[in-house]
Design a protein around this motif. Structure first.
Motif, PDB file in Angstrom:
ATOM      1  N   TYR A  24      -9.656   7.159 -12.126  1.00 18.10           N
ATOM      2  CA  TYR A  24      -9.228   5.767 -12.295  1.00 18.10           C
ATOM      3  C   TYR A  24      -8.089   5.355 -11.356  1.00 18.10           C
ATOM      4  O   TYR A  24      -7.634   4.215 -11.429  1.00 18.10           O
ATOM      5  CB  TYR A  24      -8.849   5.520 -13.760  1.00 18.10           C
ATOM      6  N   TYR A  25      -7.628   6.288 -10.506  1.00 16.64           N
ATOM      7  CA  TYR A  25      -6.600   5.896  -9.529  1.00 16.64           C
ATOM      8  C   TYR A  25      -7.204   4.882  -8.571  1.00 16.64           C
ATOM      9  O   TYR A  25      -8.341   5.027  -8.133  1.00 16.64           O
ATOM     10  CB  TYR A  25      -6.088   7.112  -8.751  1.00 16.64           C
ATOM     11  N   SER A  26      -6.428   3.869  -8.230  1.00 16.37           N
ATOM     12  CA  SER A  26      -6.958   2.804  -7.377  1.00 16.37           C
ATOM     13  C   SER A  26      -6.323   2.796  -5.983  1.00 16.37           C
ATOM     14  O   SER A  26      -6.440   1.827  -5.263  1.00 16.37           O
ATOM     15  CB  SER A  26      -6.739   1.450  -8.057  1.00 16.37           C
ATOM     16  N   PHE A  27      -5.672   3.857  -5.600  1.00 16.63           N
ATOM     17  CA  PHE A  27      -5.065   3.858  -4.254  1.00 16.63           C
ATOM     18  C   PHE A  27      -5.921   4.662  -3.292  1.00 16.63           C
ATOM     19  O   PHE A  27      -6.803   5.329  -3.596  1.00 16.63           O
ATOM     20  CB  PHE A  27      -3.635   4.420  -4.250  1.00 16.63           C
ATOM     21  N   GLU A  48       0.839  -1.188   0.000  1.00 19.52           N
ATOM     22  CA  GLU A  48       0.000   0.000   0.000  1.00 19.52           C
ATOM     23  C   GLU A  48       0.880   1.246   0.000  1.00 19.52           C
ATOM     24  O   GLU A  48       1.827   1.360   0.785  1.00 19.52           O
ATOM     25  CB  GLU A  48      -0.908  -0.013   1.235  1.00 19.52           C
ATOM     26  N   GLU A  90       2.656   2.410  -9.501  1.00 19.15           N
ATOM     27  CA  GLU A  90       2.439   1.794 -10.811  1.00 19.15           C
ATOM     28  C   GLU A  90       1.687   2.780 -11.698  1.00 19.15           C
ATOM     29  O   GLU A  90       0.952   3.635 -11.211  1.00 19.15           O
ATOM     30  CB  GLU A  90       1.592   0.517 -10.660  1.00 19.15           C
ATOM     31  N   TYR A 129      -6.015   4.267 -18.278  1.00 14.62           N
ATOM     32  CA  TYR A 129      -7.210   5.091 -18.457  1.00 14.62           C
ATOM     33  C   TYR A 129      -8.408   4.165 -18.637  1.00 14.62           C
ATOM     34  O   TYR A 129      -8.352   3.193 -19.383  1.00 14.62           O
ATOM     35  CB  TYR A 129      -7.045   6.008 -19.672  1.00 14.62           C
ATOM     36  N   GLY A 130      -9.522   4.479 -17.967  1.00 17.13           N
ATOM     37  CA  GLY A 130     -10.676   3.590 -17.993  1.00 17.13           C
ATOM     38  C   GLY A 130     -11.800   4.009 -18.904  1.00 17.13           C
ATOM     39  O   GLY A 130     -12.785   3.284 -19.042  1.00 17.13           O
ATOM     40  N   SER A 164      -7.653  10.948 -12.980  1.00 15.53           N
ATOM     41  CA  SER A 164      -7.833  10.837 -11.521  1.00 15.53           C
ATOM     42  C   SER A 164      -8.994   9.935 -11.091  1.00 15.53           C
ATOM     43  O   SER A 164      -8.873   9.262 -10.067  1.00 15.53           O
ATOM     44  CB  SER A 164      -7.949  12.216 -10.882  1.00 15.53           C
ATOM     45  N   THR A 208      -0.016   9.158  -2.550  1.00 15.60           N
ATOM     46  CA  THR A 208      -1.278   9.185  -3.299  1.00 15.60           C
ATOM     47  C   THR A 208      -1.741  10.611  -3.582  1.00 15.60           C
ATOM     48  O   THR A 208      -2.576  10.819  -4.461  1.00 15.60           O
ATOM     49  CB  THR A 208      -2.404   8.435  -2.549  1.00 15.60           C
ATOM     50  N   THR A 216      -1.231   4.115 -13.979  1.00 17.14           N
ATOM     51  CA  THR A 216      -2.682   3.909 -13.931  1.00 17.14           C
ATOM     52  C   THR A 216      -3.238   3.890 -15.345  1.00 17.14           C
ATOM     53  O   THR A 216      -3.051   4.860 -16.094  1.00 17.14           O
ATOM     54  CB  THR A 216      -3.366   5.042 -13.133  1.00 17.14           C
TER      55      THR A 216
END
Length: 183
Positions: A180-183, A41, A105, A109-110, A178, A47, A107
């Motif tokens: 799509y950031y997963s943290f 983490e 890592e 784009y979603g 932003s 982040t 990120t």
């Protein structure tokens, strides 16, 4: 005294200085893009770095625009101050950017459809021009600092619009990625 002597050497040999800084910055960023990210983490402060980067890019954009307006009004002193401010925020951006990309890592784009095409167009042009802007901004800076006005004008004719584009699209890329950031 040694710092002053070092600075004078950098300015005196500004072309070598620009080449060395450009290669160092761009190679460092390229190496970081191939390194694996931090395992585990991410610390909270890491982040927050993409937001910090966007804020710094916003300030750079504002300072560059203000520098442009100042020089159009022939206020050289104010122009210099805004350029120094733009270089300062860019310097801190670079430290923050390198730190984030060393730790995190990439990120993906979603989005999809037209918005994805738009995002990747902005991202690709931003990356290419960010690489190009390093030597352009440095050459513009040193020719201005050395009061080489005719040469400075030739450099900034390209540098100013490209640097404005890079700083603006840096913010735009953050706004679009932003969610799509997963943290």
């Amino acid at each position: 005294m040694k710092i002053n002597s070092f600075w004078n050497t950098l300015v005196k040999h500004h072309i070598k200085t620009v080449i060395i800084i450009t290669l160092t910055v761009n190679i460092l960023i390229m190496i970081l893009s191939f390194l694996p990210g931090y395992v585990g983490e991410l610390p909270y402060w890491v982040t927050q770095l993409p937001l910090v980067n966007a804020i710094l890019n916003s300030f750079t954009f504002f300072f560059l625009l203000s520098a442009l307006l100042a020089i159009m009004k022939r206020n050289i002193t104010l122009h210099k101050r805004f350029i120094y401010a733009a270089f300062t925020t860019t310097f801190f951006f670079l430290i923050s950017y390198v730190t984030f990309h060393f730790m995190a890592e990439s990120t993906p784009y979603g989005g999809d459809g037209f918005i994805a095409v738009f995002y990747y167009f902005i991202l690709i042009t931003h990356i290419i021009l960010a690489v190009i802007i390093v030597p352009l901004a440095l050459m513009s800076f040193f020719t201005g600092y050395k009061d080489m006005r005719p040469v400075h004008r030739k450099w900034v004719r390209w540098t100013m619009p490209l640097w404005l584009y890079v700083s603006f699209t840096g913010v735009l890329v953050y706004v679009m990625i932003s969610p799509y950031y997963s943290f």
